[in-house]
Design an enzyme around this catalytic site. Structure first.
Site, PDB file in Angstrom:
ATOM      1  N   CYS A  59       0.834  -1.203   0.000  1.00  0.00           N
ATOM      2  CA  CYS A  59       0.000   0.000   0.000  1.00  0.00           C
ATOM      3  C   CYS A  59       0.874   1.262   0.000  1.00  0.00           C
ATOM      4  O   CYS A  59       1.754   1.401   0.846  1.00  0.00           O
ATOM      5  CB  CYS A  59      -0.900  -0.003   1.244  1.00  0.00           C
ATOM      6  SG  CYS A  59      -2.060   1.376   1.215  1.00  0.00           S
ATOM      7  N   CYS A  61       0.009   4.342   0.673  1.00  0.00           N
ATOM      8  CA  CYS A  61      -0.535   5.460   1.451  1.00  0.00           C
ATOM      9  C   CYS A  61      -0.146   5.383   2.922  1.00  0.00           C
ATOM     10  O   CYS A  61      -0.806   5.993   3.762  1.00  0.00           O
ATOM     11  CB  CYS A  61      -2.051   5.500   1.334  1.00  0.00           C
ATOM     12  SG  CYS A  61      -2.609   5.332  -0.353  1.00  0.00           S
ATOM     13  N   CYS A  89     -10.737   0.989   2.058  1.00  0.00           N
ATOM     14  CA  CYS A  89      -9.510   1.388   1.360  1.00  0.00           C
ATOM     15  C   CYS A  89      -9.219   2.829   1.753  1.00  0.00           C
ATOM     16  O   CYS A  89      -9.852   3.755   1.261  1.00  0.00           O
ATOM     17  CB  CYS A  89      -9.695   1.269  -0.152  1.00  0.00           C
ATOM     18  SG  CYS A  89      -8.329   1.971  -1.107  1.00  0.00           S
TER      19      CYS A  89
HETATM   20  S1  SF4 Z   1      -6.935  -1.663  -0.926  1.00  0.00           S
HETATM   21 FE1  SF4 Z   1      -6.500   0.522  -0.709  1.00  0.00          FE
HETATM   22  S2  SF4 Z   1      -5.740   0.776   1.392  1.00  0.00           S
HETATM   23 FE2  SF4 Z   1      -5.629  -1.387   0.866  1.00  0.00          FE
HETATM   24  S3  SF4 Z   1      -3.554  -1.695   0.089  1.00  0.00           S
HETATM   25 FE3  SF4 Z   1      -4.875  -1.320  -1.686  1.00  0.00          FE
HETATM   26  S4  SF4 Z   1      -4.703   0.873  -2.035  1.00  0.00           S
HETATM   27 FE4  SF4 Z   1      -3.961   0.517   0.059  1.00  0.00          FE
END
Ligand code: SF4
Length: 121
Positions: A59, A61, A89
């Site tokens: 991820c 973020c 997410c």
């Molecule tokens: S689903 Fe969203 S929060 Fe989870 S790893 Fe993927 S981009 Fe990141």
């Protein structure tokens, strides 16, 4: 000084792979991309860059003390556990229809991805 500097951007191959993954996964889970496509594009680029650098789409973020260890732990490899279990997410890549930022798209044109990459290069 190092003699080589790794690229700031992902490879085209990983970008294409993560674009296809995001589109397929959104359709499979009934989730939508953000009304602002640049949000979607930044996340896809981040996933692709991690795929290149770490071998897995960690991820993009979150902050990690040790990215390699996080990849091995698998919790934050996309789709992460919160997304798989609760459709959460926090990157706003996959949004449920009731989310105020959800758009109507489950596809993103390559031109949107390239536009964001141009600002990151
Ligand atoms: S689903 Fe969203 S929060 Fe989870 S790893 Fe993927 S981009 Fe990141």
């Amino acid at each position: 000084m190092t003699t080589t500097e790794s690229s700031k951007l992902s490879s085209e191959k990983s970008l294409e792979a993560m674009k296809n993954f995001a589109e397929t996964y959104a359709k499979r889970t009934g989730t939508y991309f953000c009304v602002d496509p640049s949000v979607t594009a930044v996340v896809i680029e981040g996933l692709a860059k991690h795929k290149d650098d770490l071998g897995a789409p960690l991820c993009p973020c979150r902050h990690y003390e040790d990215k390699e260890a996080e990849v091995k732990a698998t919790f934050w490899n996309c789709p992460c556990i919160p997304m798989r279990e609760r459709k959460e997410c926090h990157c706003m890549l996959f949004l449920t229809p009731d989310n105020e930022f959800a758009g109507q798209e489950q596809d993103i044109p390559m031109s949107e991805l390239e536009a964001v990459r141009a600002t990151l290069a």
